[in-house]
Each structure stands twice: as C-alpha cells, then as structure tokens.
Design a protein around this motif. Structure first.
Motif, PDB file in Angstrom:
ATOM      1  N   ARG A 170      21.939 -15.736 -11.177  1.00  0.00           N
ATOM      2  CA  ARG A 170      22.752 -15.600 -12.398  1.00  0.00           C
ATOM      3  C   ARG A 170      23.109 -14.119 -12.625  1.00  0.00           C
ATOM      4  O   ARG A 170      24.249 -13.790 -12.941  1.00  0.00           O
ATOM      5  CB  ARG A 170      21.947 -16.126 -13.585  1.00  0.00           C
ATOM      6  CG  ARG A 170      22.811 -16.710 -14.676  1.00  0.00           C
ATOM      7  CD  ARG A 170      22.050 -17.570 -15.650  1.00  0.00           C
ATOM      8  NE  ARG A 170      21.014 -16.869 -16.390  1.00  0.00           N
ATOM      9  CZ  ARG A 170      19.756 -17.291 -16.500  1.00  0.00           C
ATOM     10  NH1 ARG A 170      19.370 -18.398 -15.900  1.00  0.00           N
ATOM     11  NH2 ARG A 170      18.877 -16.612 -17.201  1.00  0.00           N
ATOM     12  N   LEU A 171      22.117 -13.253 -12.411  1.00  0.00           N
ATOM     13  CA  LEU A 171      22.365 -11.813 -12.618  1.00  0.00           C
ATOM     14  C   LEU A 171      23.381 -11.273 -11.608  1.00  0.00           C
ATOM     15  O   LEU A 171      24.320 -10.572 -11.970  1.00  0.00           O
ATOM     16  CB  LEU A 171      21.057 -11.026 -12.488  1.00  0.00           C
ATOM     17  CG  LEU A 171      20.054 -11.197 -13.619  1.00  0.00           C
ATOM     18  CD1 LEU A 171      18.680 -10.677 -13.208  1.00  0.00           C
ATOM     19  CD2 LEU A 171      20.528 -10.442 -14.856  1.00  0.00           C
ATOM     20  N   VAL A 172      23.189 -11.640 -10.332  1.00  0.00           N
ATOM     21  CA  VAL A 172      24.068 -11.108  -9.285  1.00  0.00           C
ATOM     22  C   VAL A 172      25.475 -11.681  -9.436  1.00  0.00           C
ATOM     23  O   VAL A 172      26.473 -10.946  -9.439  1.00  0.00           O
ATOM     24  CB  VAL A 172      23.501 -11.445  -7.884  1.00  0.00           C
ATOM     25  CG1 VAL A 172      24.511 -11.133  -6.795  1.00  0.00           C
ATOM     26  CG2 VAL A 172      22.207 -10.676  -7.641  1.00  0.00           C
ATOM     27  N   ALA A 185      31.238 -11.378 -10.733  1.00  0.00           N
ATOM     28  CA  ALA A 185      32.389 -11.995 -11.403  1.00  0.00           C
ATOM     29  C   ALA A 185      33.000 -11.027 -12.423  1.00  0.00           C
ATOM     30  O   ALA A 185      34.218 -10.941 -12.555  1.00  0.00           O
ATOM     31  CB  ALA A 185      31.954 -13.291 -12.078  1.00  0.00           C
ATOM     32  N   SER A 186      32.139 -10.288 -13.131  1.00  0.00           N
ATOM     33  CA  SER A 186      32.679  -9.420 -14.189  1.00  0.00           C
ATOM     34  C   SER A 186      33.257  -8.123 -13.616  1.00  0.00           C
ATOM     35  O   SER A 186      34.103  -7.488 -14.226  1.00  0.00           O
ATOM     36  CB  SER A 186      31.576  -9.068 -15.195  1.00  0.00           C
ATOM     37  OG  SER A 186      30.699  -8.133 -14.601  1.00  0.00           O
ATOM     38  N   ASP A 188      24.608  -2.098  -8.546  1.00  0.00           N
ATOM     39  CA  ASP A 188      25.941  -1.526  -8.282  1.00  0.00           C
ATOM     40  C   ASP A 188      25.986  -0.846  -6.922  1.00  0.00           C
ATOM     41  O   ASP A 188      26.923  -1.020  -6.159  1.00  0.00           O
ATOM     42  CB  ASP A 188      26.262  -0.419  -9.309  1.00  0.00           C
ATOM     43  CG  ASP A 188      26.851  -0.987 -10.577  1.00  0.00           C
ATOM     44  OD1 ASP A 188      27.202  -2.181 -10.580  1.00  0.00           O
ATOM     45  OD2 ASP A 188      26.951  -0.225 -11.559  1.00  0.00           O
ATOM     46  N   THR A 189      24.952  -0.037  -6.651  1.00  0.00           N
ATOM     47  CA  THR A 189      24.942   0.706  -5.378  1.00  0.00           C
ATOM     48  C   THR A 189      24.889  -0.280  -4.212  1.00  0.00           C
ATOM     49  O   THR A 189      25.558  -0.085  -3.207  1.00  0.00           O
ATOM     50  CB  THR A 189      23.726   1.666  -5.312  1.00  0.00           C
ATOM     51  OG1 THR A 189      23.500   2.189  -6.618  1.00  0.00           O
ATOM     52  CG2 THR A 189      23.948   2.786  -4.349  1.00  0.00           C
ATOM     53  N   LEU A 190      24.100  -1.336  -4.357  1.00  0.00           N
ATOM     54  CA  LEU A 190      23.997  -2.302  -3.249  1.00  0.00           C
ATOM     55  C   LEU A 190      25.291  -3.098  -3.088  1.00  0.00           C
ATOM     56  O   LEU A 190      25.701  -3.414  -1.975  1.00  0.00           O
ATOM     57  CB  LEU A 190      22.818  -3.257  -3.466  1.00  0.00           C
ATOM     58  CG  LEU A 190      21.417  -2.635  -3.445  1.00  0.00           C
ATOM     59  CD1 LEU A 190      20.352  -3.719  -3.495  1.00  0.00           C
ATOM     60  CD2 LEU A 190      21.209  -1.779  -2.203  1.00  0.00           C
TER      61      LEU A 190
END
Ligand code: HEM
Length: 445
Positions: free
Chosen positions: A209-211, A216-217, A226-228
């Motif tokens: 859900r987090l990823v 999506a956003s 973000d870095t990954l």
C-alpha cells in the motif's frame, strides 16, 4: 585437512548440546579450535569459523564462492517477494546492491539526523522518573518509528505495533525451523504455518500500500523510498519494479530496526552496570553538545567516546551473533580443503569474545576502541556488520542513529536495572534478552 570435530553423540551428534545452550555452544566451539566441525543431527554438518584470516577469505578474498546458506534463505523467504537479503545468486545480489548502495551513502542519510533526535527526545521525554520501562520494547518501537519515517515518511503510528509483531512472529518461526532437525513443510496447513503466513501477507499488503500509493501519486518526499524509486543503473537503465521495492523495503525494515534497537538495549543495560563509564559518556555529551539542544551530525566527530561505547557494546552483544554461508565450489584455505556444498557458521560473537584476540574479553571496556588500541587489530577481528562487499549496507545509518539517539536520551533520563540476577540472553536471529530487560527511570537531568 578436515577441521577438528566437536565431540558429539551418535545420530544427534552436537544437536543436543546446541539446543541446550546455543550461546555457550558457539563460544565453546570457537574456543576448541579456530575451525571446528559440528553436526546438527545426522545430515547437517557445519564448519564453525572463529578465525579472522579465514573469515576474511570467506567474506572478502573469495566472497563470490560463499553465498548465504541456501537452506536458511529458503526458510526465510516465507512466500515473500524476492529481495537482496535472501538471494544466493551473485549476479542477482549485485544489481540489487548497486541500485541500493547510493541511498545509504553518508551524504544521503545525513538528512535523517533530525528525525532520529526528534524521535529519541520524544521517547525520553515520555518517561517519568520512577517509571518502569521495558527497554527492548521501547527501543524497538523507537527504531521502527525512525525507519518508518526515514524509509517512507510514514508515521506508521498505530501500524507500528502490528508491523513489529509480524517481524517478531516470522523471525521466531523461522529461527525455530532453522534450529530443528525436521520441520513440517510450509504448505501444510498447521496452526503455526497458517499464523505466520497470515502475518507475512499482512506485512506485505501494508508495504505494498505504501509503495503503490507513492508510485501512483508521484509525490517526492525526500525519503529512502524516493531514492530507491529513482535509482537506475547507468549501463542498462535497470531499476526496481514495484514488487522489488516492496521486497527490499520489507528487508530493510527487518534488517534495520531490531539490530539497532537491541544494541541500544544492551548498551543502556551496560551503562547501568558501569556508572563510571556512564559518567564519562555524559561528560562528553555535556562538553560537546550541552544539555539544551539535541546533538547534530557536526557534533559527532567531537564525541569519540560515544562511538567507543557503541563499538564495545557491538563487540560484546553483536545483534547478528552468527551467520551462515555455503561453498559454491571446491576451495582451499591454508591446509583446509573446503568441498563444494560445505556449510559454514561465521562465529561473530565467539570471535568477539575470543581471548586470542581480546584481553579480558568478558569485560566491558570502551577504551579498547581508542584509536591507539585499534591500529594493530586485524580488520576481521571485529565484524558486527561483517566485512567485504556484503558488509551491512546500513552500517553508517546504524552508527549515526545510535550516536545521535544515545546522547539524546542521556540528556534527559538515566536508566537503572533493579533485579538481582542479570538479564538472560535469548538468541534468535538476533540477540534478544528474555522479557526485554526491565529498567527504572531514575533521574531527570
Ligand atoms: C547495529 C545495527 C546493525 C547491525 C549489527 C547489522 C548487521 C548486519 C550484518 C551482520 C549483515 C550481514 C548478514 C549476512 O550477510 O549474513 C547485515 C546485512 C544487511 N543490513 Fe544490517 N545491521 C545493522 C543495521 C542495519 C540498518 C540500520 C539497516 C538499514 C537501514 C541495515 C540493512 C541491512 C541490509 C539491507 C543488509 C543486507 C545486505 C546485503 O545483502 O548486501 N542494517 N547487517
């Protein structure tokens, strides 16, 4: 030449001694000889390696030949996605590690310092003098909050406990399976299998859900996720898929929260037993930072004693106290012929307490990490994060976290251990304490 064998009994061989007291077992195996052959049941044989040169050979000089033990990787997988931590294939490991490495560079993680001191300050501020604190639980909650905020800017809040529980359940389950002669296969619907599968699937749906929400956003939050997401290899443009991200995030949360939490749990216990060392540490904090503001990264180079206390804790209580490898092909080291398929135990804790490399190894003495004491030490005599290419990717993150959290807590509170008997070490995948170590908050500075 084959290594010396430990004395076992027929069929079970050394399995019963191991089960009776795993910690003593690893320590005494190391003291018997630098390399010793043990049998955990009739079919599973290991070489226990407690020798810096041999460890360096396995971890650095011929590292490609020694992936993590496949049996344990298989047990660890528990129906989760593929991730760097579990893979035994060198090429697979390498592209994942190369994509991940920049996210853990010192400059990248420097931006997380404030989150670390903010969370530590909040925890210490919530402790009232006289209150009893379960230190293991408190430290795990703290490091989980830190990893949640730095990895995915999530105030995992109410979900922290749930997430933590899924890791504890899965670790205990897998450790028990890894330490048994026979285990029912995972596909059998036994109550324990069902419970762990539900927990693991719950964990991954939370991480998914987090990823997926972030992808999506398209939001940029400046965290590790973000870095990954942005990481790619120059030569072929390879990057992590959404499912890779879920797997790797799960691995990082697992590898990165209990390890630091348990190190700090043992550290505060050790301080409570050594008031002179605690006073010297506090004097360093007062002199460099004072008591009015939290420490910053710029303070850390002026705080060598803090680092020495952390290193000495990692020597006595390395959270990863043993780890396993398997030889992919025949190999030679000194007089030893290591046949393809040989299973090896890297005896980290045994090495850290070995009188061949440490004077008075059982004594807590941070001065042994003063610069003049370390210059002639073998690079592989102190390996809480291992060494070589597969060294812990989060070592700088962990050291920075502990160097910031410990002084922040000490600025506000001190902790005392009140029971007559010392805490009992409880080995799982990491070194826990039975019941988590209950401490009393005694003073308010
Ligand atoms: C005191 C703290 C820590 C200790 C003692 C520690 C120790 C270790 C050790 C011994 C390994 C190698 C295991 C093996 O190959 O058998 C490892 C791997 C790893 N650690 Fe840590 N760790 C700590 C903190 C962290 C933190 C804070 C993170 C992330 C934020 C982290 C992420 C990882 C990852 C992803 C790996 C797998 C590396 C790979 O396969 O290349 N660790 N750690």
């Amino acid at each position: 030449m084959p290594p010396r064998r430990r004395d076992g009994v027929p069929v079970f061989r050394d399995f019963l001694s191991y089960r009776a007291d795993p910690l003593h077992f690893w320590l005494s195996s190391g003291q018997l000889a630098p390399v010793v052959r043990i049998g955990l049941g009739p079919f599973l044989e290991y070489w226990v390696v407690t020798e810096p040169d041999f460890l360096q050979h396995i971890l650095q000089k011929n590292v490609k030949n020694y992936p993590r033990e496949r049996r344990l990787s298989r047990l660890n997988r528990l129906d989760g996605p593929e991730l760097m931590f579990n893979t035994d294939n060198w090429e697979e490991w390498l592209w994942r590690r190369r994509l991940m490495q920049p996210a853990f560079h010192r400059q990248q993680i420097a931006r997380f310092a404030e989150i670390m001191t903010e969370e530590a300050g909040r925890l210490a501020g919530s402790w009232q003098p006289g209150q009893a604190v379960n230190l293991g639980y408190a430290m795990k909650t703290l490091t989980m909050r830190i990893i949640g905020r730095t990895m995915f800017s999530a105030d995992v809040g109410a979900e922290t406990d749930e997430l933590q529980e899924t890791y504890e359940l899965a670790s205990a389950f897998t450790f028990e399976r890894a330490s048994s002669i026979w285990v029912p296969p995972l596909w059998l619907p036994t109550p324990a299998n069902r419970r762990v599968k539900t927990a693991v699937s719950h964990r991954y749906s939370l991480l998914r859900r987090l990823v997926e929400g972030r992808l999506a956003s398209g939001e940029v939050k400046g965290d590790l996720l973000d870095t990954l997401i942005g990481a790619h290899l120059e030569e072929n443009g390879r990057s992590f898929s959404s499912e890779d991200l879920v797997g790797e995030m799960g691995g990082i949360v697992f590898a990165g929260h209990e390890t630091t939490a348990l190190t700090m749990m043992w550290l505060f216990y050790l301080l409570s037993q050594h008031p002179g060392i605690e006073a010297r540490l506090l004097a360093e904090v007062e002199a460099v930072v004072g008591m009015a503001r939290p420490p910053t990264l710029d303070d850390l180079p002026q705080m060598p004693y803090t680092q020495q206390v952390i290193s000495e804790t990692l020597r006595l209580y390395p959270p990863v106290y043993v780890t396993l490898r398997e030889a992919d092909a025949d190999d030679e080291f000194g007089d030893y012929h290591i046949a393809k398929g040989t299973h090896l135990v890297l005896n980290i804790r045994g090495l850290h307490r070995d009188p061949r490399y440490w004077d008075n190894p059982e004594q807590f003495n941070p001065d042994r990490f003063a610069p003049e004491q370390t210059k002639n030490r073998h690079n592989f005599a102190f390996i809480p994060f291992l060494g070589g290419p597969k060294k812990c990717i989060g070592d700088s993150f962990a050291m920075m976290e502990m160097q910031l959290v410990v002084p922040t807590i000490l600025q506000q509170r001190r902790l005392r251990y009140g029971l007559p008997a010392p805490p009992v070490e409880k080995p799982g995948f990491v070194m826990e304490a039975e019941g988590g170590i209950e401490m009393r908050v005694i003073s308010h500075r």
